[in-house]
Design a protein around this motif. Structure first.
Motif, short mmCIF file in Angstrom:
data_model
loop_
_atom_site.label_atom_id
_atom_site.label_comp_id
_atom_site.label_asym_id
_atom_site.label_seq_id
_atom_site.Cartn_x
_atom_site.Cartn_y
_atom_site.Cartn_z
N TRP A 91 43.85 43.67 37.82
CA TRP A 91 43.95 42.53 38.74
C TRP A 91 42.84 41.53 38.47
N LYS A 95 43.23 37.64 37.42
CA LYS A 95 42.66 36.65 38.34
C LYS A 95 41.69 35.73 37.58
N TYR A 140 39.48 37.02 47.88
CA TYR A 140 40.17 38.13 47.20
C TYR A 140 40.47 39.34 48.08
N GLU A 143 44.20 40.62 48.46
CA GLU A 143 44.75 41.18 47.23
C GLU A 143 44.14 42.55 46.92
N GLU A 146 45.71 45.06 49.16
CA GLU A 146 47.09 45.34 48.72
C GLU A 146 47.09 46.32 47.55
#
Length: 151
Positions: A91, A95, A140, A143, A146
């Motif tokens: 991730w 990003k 962030y 995210e 999640e």
């Protein structure tokens, strides 16, 4: 007392790791209040401006004890924590590409390891991890939470 320091993170590989190391060491040693970054196109480097407090070691000053934030030391990770860490790193690199930032601007490896071990379930719990301030969580937090739920 607040101070300001400017770092240059040059992109060519022969400088990049050295510049990042200098910046990382500084971040470890000081209480960072605010970060500003700018990309200098013509010279191809990141300018990083840090506003920070000097962690004073004077014996005669009595300071409120600062709450200790969670930080994973060199603990070994369980299989599940390794999977979380891999997901977080993936991730982070996506990003970083998307925002055209170096990965460590998003989160350091140590911060990601801390998240993998601490497994926060809500934004307030992210605040308890060393390296996560309001700004990072606003950007962030959703995210990251999640990812923790999905792994």
């Amino acid at each position: 007392m607040m101070k300001v320091k400017v770092f240059k993170v040059r992109l060519p590989e022969e400088f990049l790791y050295k510049d990042q190391k200098v910046l990382d060491d500084f971040l470890e040693m000081n209480e960072i209040i605010k970060v500003e970054t700018a990309f200098v196109n013509d010279e191809c480097y990141w300018s990083v401006i840090l506003y920070f407090e000097v962690l004073s070691l004077a014996k005669n000053t009595v300071k409120e004890p600062k709450e200790v934030k969670y930080s994973a030391e060199n603990d070994t990770l369980s299989f599940d924590e390794e999977k979380i860490l891999e997901a977080l790193k993936l991730w982070r690199s996506l990003k970083a590409k998307e925002q055209n930032l170096p990965t460590y601007f998003i989160a350091s490896n140590k911060e990601l390891v801390s998240v993998a071990k601490y497994k926060p379930a809500k934004k307030e719990e992210l605040l308890e991890i060393k390296g996560f301030g309001k700004h990072k969580i606003e950007n962030y937090g959703e995210e990251i939470l999640e990812i923790l739920e999905s792994v």
